[in-house]
Design an enzyme around this catalytic site. Sequence first.
Site, PDB file in Angstrom:
ATOM      1  N   HIS A 227      -2.046   7.302  -4.984  1.00  0.00           N
ATOM      2  CA  HIS A 227      -2.276   6.098  -4.175  1.00  0.00           C
ATOM      3  C   HIS A 227      -2.139   4.881  -5.077  1.00  0.00           C
ATOM      4  O   HIS A 227      -2.530   4.904  -6.245  1.00  0.00           O
ATOM      5  CB  HIS A 227      -3.691   6.135  -3.578  1.00  0.00           C
ATOM      6  CG  HIS A 227      -4.228   4.780  -3.206  1.00  0.00           C
ATOM      7  ND1 HIS A 227      -5.136   4.102  -4.009  1.00  0.00           N
ATOM      8  CD2 HIS A 227      -3.992   3.975  -2.149  1.00  0.00           C
ATOM      9  CE1 HIS A 227      -5.425   2.946  -3.455  1.00  0.00           C
ATOM     10  NE2 HIS A 227      -4.751   2.831  -2.325  1.00  0.00           N
TER      11      HIS A 227
ATOM     12  N   GLY B 284      -6.928  -5.639  13.738  1.00  0.00           N
ATOM     13  CA  GLY B 284      -5.879  -5.480  14.729  1.00  0.00           C
ATOM     14  C   GLY B 284      -4.499  -5.178  14.198  1.00  0.00           C
ATOM     15  O   GLY B 284      -3.509  -5.350  14.927  1.00  0.00           O
TER      16      GLY B 284
ATOM     17  N   HIS C 254      -3.704   7.602 -17.076  1.00  0.00           N
ATOM     18  CA  HIS C 254      -4.689   6.608 -17.502  1.00  0.00           C
ATOM     19  C   HIS C 254      -4.175   5.778 -18.679  1.00  0.00           C
ATOM     20  O   HIS C 254      -4.439   4.570 -18.751  1.00  0.00           O
ATOM     21  CB  HIS C 254      -6.010   7.292 -17.858  1.00  0.00           C
ATOM     22  CG  HIS C 254      -6.858   7.595 -16.665  1.00  0.00           C
ATOM     23  ND1 HIS C 254      -7.823   6.730 -16.205  1.00  0.00           N
ATOM     24  CD2 HIS C 254      -6.880   8.662 -15.827  1.00  0.00           C
ATOM     25  CE1 HIS C 254      -8.422   7.249 -15.143  1.00  0.00           C
ATOM     26  NE2 HIS C 254      -7.862   8.425 -14.895  1.00  0.00           N
TER      27      HIS C 254
ATOM     28  N   SER D 288       0.851  -1.185   0.000  1.00  0.00           N
ATOM     29  CA  SER D 288       0.000   0.000   0.000  1.00  0.00           C
ATOM     30  C   SER D 288       0.886   1.234   0.000  1.00  0.00           C
ATOM     31  O   SER D 288       1.818   1.332   0.803  1.00  0.00           O
ATOM     32  CB  SER D 288      -0.920   0.004   1.225  1.00  0.00           C
ATOM     33  OG  SER D 288      -1.735   1.158   1.233  1.00  0.00           O
TER      34      SER D 288
ATOM     35  N   THR E  61      -1.819  -3.206  -4.162  1.00  0.00           N
ATOM     36  CA  THR E  61      -2.214  -4.503  -4.711  1.00  0.00           C
ATOM     37  C   THR E  61      -2.148  -5.511  -3.574  1.00  0.00           C
ATOM     38  O   THR E  61      -1.348  -5.360  -2.640  1.00  0.00           O
ATOM     39  CB  THR E  61      -1.314  -4.975  -5.874  1.00  0.00           C
ATOM     40  OG1 THR E  61       0.049  -5.062  -5.428  1.00  0.00           O
ATOM     41  CG2 THR E  61      -1.406  -4.035  -7.060  1.00  0.00           C
ATOM     42  N   ARG E  62      -2.966  -6.554  -3.648  1.00  0.00           N
ATOM     43  CA  ARG E  62      -3.040  -7.496  -2.539  1.00  0.00           C
ATOM     44  C   ARG E  62      -3.579  -8.837  -3.011  1.00  0.00           C
ATOM     45  O   ARG E  62      -4.250  -8.938  -4.052  1.00  0.00           O
ATOM     46  CB  ARG E  62      -3.953  -6.958  -1.433  1.00  0.00           C
ATOM     47  CG  ARG E  62      -5.378  -6.712  -1.914  1.00  0.00           C
ATOM     48  CD  ARG E  62      -6.201  -5.907  -0.939  1.00  0.00           C
ATOM     49  NE  ARG E  62      -7.503  -5.577  -1.520  1.00  0.00           N
ATOM     50  CZ  ARG E  62      -7.729  -4.525  -2.301  1.00  0.00           C
ATOM     51  NH1 ARG E  62      -6.734  -3.699  -2.595  1.00  0.00           N
ATOM     52  NH2 ARG E  62      -8.924  -4.290  -2.788  1.00  0.00           N
TER      53      ARG E  62
ATOM     54  N   HIS F 293       2.146  12.216  -0.628  1.00  0.00           N
ATOM     55  CA  HIS F 293       1.722  13.616  -0.569  1.00  0.00           C
ATOM     56  C   HIS F 293       2.958  14.467  -0.881  1.00  0.00           C
ATOM     57  O   HIS F 293       4.006  14.314  -0.246  1.00  0.00           O
ATOM     58  CB  HIS F 293       1.166  13.960   0.810  1.00  0.00           C
ATOM     59  CG  HIS F 293      -0.043  13.163   1.178  1.00  0.00           C
ATOM     60  ND1 HIS F 293      -1.283  13.404   0.621  1.00  0.00           N
ATOM     61  CD2 HIS F 293      -0.207  12.109   2.036  1.00  0.00           C
ATOM     62  CE1 HIS F 293      -2.166  12.551   1.129  1.00  0.00           C
ATOM     63  NE2 HIS F 293      -1.542  11.757   1.980  1.00  0.00           N
TER      64      HIS F 293
END
Length: 297
Positions: free
Chosen positions: A133, A280, A167, A119, A136-137, A123
């Site tokens: 931003h 958590g 794009h 992630s 990927t996961r 800024h």
Amino acid sequence: MSEDFDERKARASGWFRSLRDQIVAAFEALEDSQVEGPFAARPAGRFEVSETRRTAPDGGDAGGGLMSVMRGGRVFEKVGVNVSTVYGTLGERAQAAMAARKDLPGIKEDPRFWASGISLVAHMQNPHTPAVHMNTRMFWTPHGWWFGGGADLNPCIEYEADTESFHATLKAHCDKHDATYYPRFKAWADDYFFIPHRGRARGVGGIFYDDLNTRDWEADFAFTQDVGRAFLPAFLPTVEAHRNQPFTEADKDAQLVHRGLYAEYNLVYDRGTKFGLETGHDANAVLMSLPPLAKWV
């Protein structure tokens, strides 16, 4: 099947870590090369790296990762690049949400999960350079697996050429896998990154996808890798275009107001923020995406 997925989990986790290393190196190189403008006299920014841990409800180990944050650099005011691999059992709220899915009917009986990903949120110092931003996961349960992620551009001062270039790069990487991916995932991003209480998008979009499981793990992993590979060539040209551009106090004020919009979205709507806090994970790592300074009018 279990042994097969142990190997696949390791490959996915290893890829996210290698992508993190590539991006961190590229961003530190940008800092080194910034020799003009109002921030050039500062020391070149460097990432501070710390380990993060997730603790299971019973106090046991449940995975963790690396949080890499750079603050107050020449190009980046704050940027975080986090990777994590976490596992355990889903809480009741997460179980209830997933039990509603037709492809996960047994999640309440066996709520184990494993998740790994990268992630990134940046800024920038110069308000003409857009925030960005990317993530990927991979997510696994005994009942199914899927990939997700995307990237989106968040300028406070919009430039059509930046939007088109960003794009176009994402589309080129999507098109290598499926000609329907870019239009589908662009539309998904437009919907997902919309802020209902403001009646507007948080930026100029990009792509977003979730629950990607075509029943071909290799193909879906290859696509997810290409989403990660697209990030630097999509974003770095916008940095080069604007990092030496003069700006005014009004430009900086517009940046701070837009950051307030970004913070609202991430705290109220973002799935990753909600999942990280509910399961958590280290709160500092989860909230890494928040800007260093923001303003509300």
